[in-house]
Design an enzyme around this catalytic site. Sequence first.
Site, mmCIF file in Angstrom:
data_model
loop_
_atom_site.group_PDB
_atom_site.id
_atom_site.type_symbol
_atom_site.label_atom_id
_atom_site.label_comp_id
_atom_site.label_asym_id
_atom_site.label_seq_id
_atom_site.Cartn_x
_atom_site.Cartn_y
_atom_site.Cartn_z
ATOM 1 N N PRO A 63 0.567 -1.294 0.040
ATOM 2 C CA PRO A 63 -0.037 0.143 -0.097
ATOM 3 C C PRO A 63 0.978 1.414 -0.086
ATOM 4 O O PRO A 63 1.905 1.477 0.752
ATOM 5 C CB PRO A 63 -0.654 -0.106 1.226
ATOM 6 N N ASN A 64 0.276 2.393 -0.866
ATOM 7 C CA ASN A 64 0.810 3.678 -0.844
ATOM 8 C C ASN A 64 2.239 3.599 -1.654
ATOM 9 O O ASN A 64 2.601 4.910 -1.997
ATOM 10 C CB ASN A 64 1.122 4.401 0.514
ATOM 11 N N ARG A 118 5.662 12.161 -3.183
ATOM 12 C CA ARG A 118 5.844 12.838 -2.134
ATOM 13 C C ARG A 118 7.086 12.192 -1.309
ATOM 14 O O ARG A 118 7.255 11.012 -1.569
ATOM 15 C CB ARG A 118 4.477 12.572 -0.966
ATOM 16 N N TYR A 161 12.050 8.169 0.519
ATOM 17 C CA TYR A 161 11.485 7.105 -0.557
ATOM 18 C C TYR A 161 12.322 7.407 -2.178
ATOM 19 O O TYR A 161 12.078 6.458 -2.714
ATOM 20 C CB TYR A 161 9.969 6.842 -0.577
ATOM 21 N N ASN A 213 7.802 -5.836 -1.524
ATOM 22 C CA ASN A 213 7.828 -4.733 -0.418
ATOM 23 C C ASN A 213 6.460 -4.703 -0.037
ATOM 24 O O ASN A 213 5.445 -4.110 -0.742
ATOM 25 C CB ASN A 213 8.149 -3.485 -1.055
ATOM 26 N N ALA A 251 3.355 -1.093 4.606
ATOM 27 C CA ALA A 251 3.089 -1.149 6.042
ATOM 28 C C ALA A 251 2.596 -2.496 6.551
ATOM 29 O O ALA A 251 2.468 -2.751 7.673
ATOM 30 C CB ALA A 251 1.804 0.074 6.221
ATOM 31 N N GLU A 306 12.313 -9.869 0.621
ATOM 32 C CA GLU A 306 11.739 -8.665 1.119
ATOM 33 C C GLU A 306 12.735 -7.624 0.909
ATOM 34 O O GLU A 306 13.944 -7.402 1.151
ATOM 35 C CB GLU A 306 11.283 -8.928 2.835
ATOM 36 N N HIS A 330 12.887 -3.167 1.487
ATOM 37 C CA HIS A 330 12.280 -1.789 1.803
ATOM 38 C C HIS A 330 13.208 -0.711 1.188
ATOM 39 O O HIS A 330 14.536 -0.978 1.372
ATOM 40 C CB HIS A 330 12.177 -1.952 3.408
ATOM 41 N N ARG A 389 14.375 3.985 11.546
ATOM 42 C CA ARG A 389 12.896 4.690 11.880
ATOM 43 C C ARG A 389 12.014 4.392 13.224
ATOM 44 O O ARG A 389 12.878 3.700 14.189
ATOM 45 C CB ARG A 389 12.014 4.360 10.580
#
Length: 148
Positions: free
Chosen positions: A12-13, A20, A25, A77, A80, A101, A103, A110
């Site tokens: 998601p996102n 943004r 990112y 990825n 969330a 995986e 990221h 973070r």
Amino acid sequence: MSQAKVLVLHGPNLNLLGTRQPEIYGHETLDDINNRLYEKAAFNGWEAKALQSNHEGALIDAIHAARLDGTAAIIINPAAYTHTSVAILDALNAFDGKVIEVHLSNVHKRESFRHHSYVSLRADGVIAGLGSQGYLAALDALIKAADA
Ligand code: CA2
């Protein structure tokens, strides 16, 4: 011999990449990243297929489909869902191929809620903090492991 297939899943996102929070990112869009993966895969005789979804079930359905269509590996990825989804972990546990995986950010630098990953309980490898380069590194590792 048929081409080895890799499924690239974006959670998601991640469709917002490049629009943004570039300080976290990066500036590349998801299309930029996918196109680089498609090129690298094709150059090495692999077939990459990418899917982004904001819906947990759609990601799970894609993992189930990969069990049945000869997909050799999944680069994921989960965004969330990394930190929340036992359902994605369960789906990946039912997939027999390799799982990497990825990221974009270094989740360990973070907030503490990003430090735990359900998906890492299944992943054969985890890459974090290398930006979009992480996806290419994951594909590179898969190709090299298959050639070894
Ligand atoms: O660092 C990563 O790749 C993450 O998986 C990204 C997720 C975050 O929840 C994970 O903890 C770490 C968030 C993806 C959101 O992507 C956006 C991209 C551009 C603008 C806004 C959000």
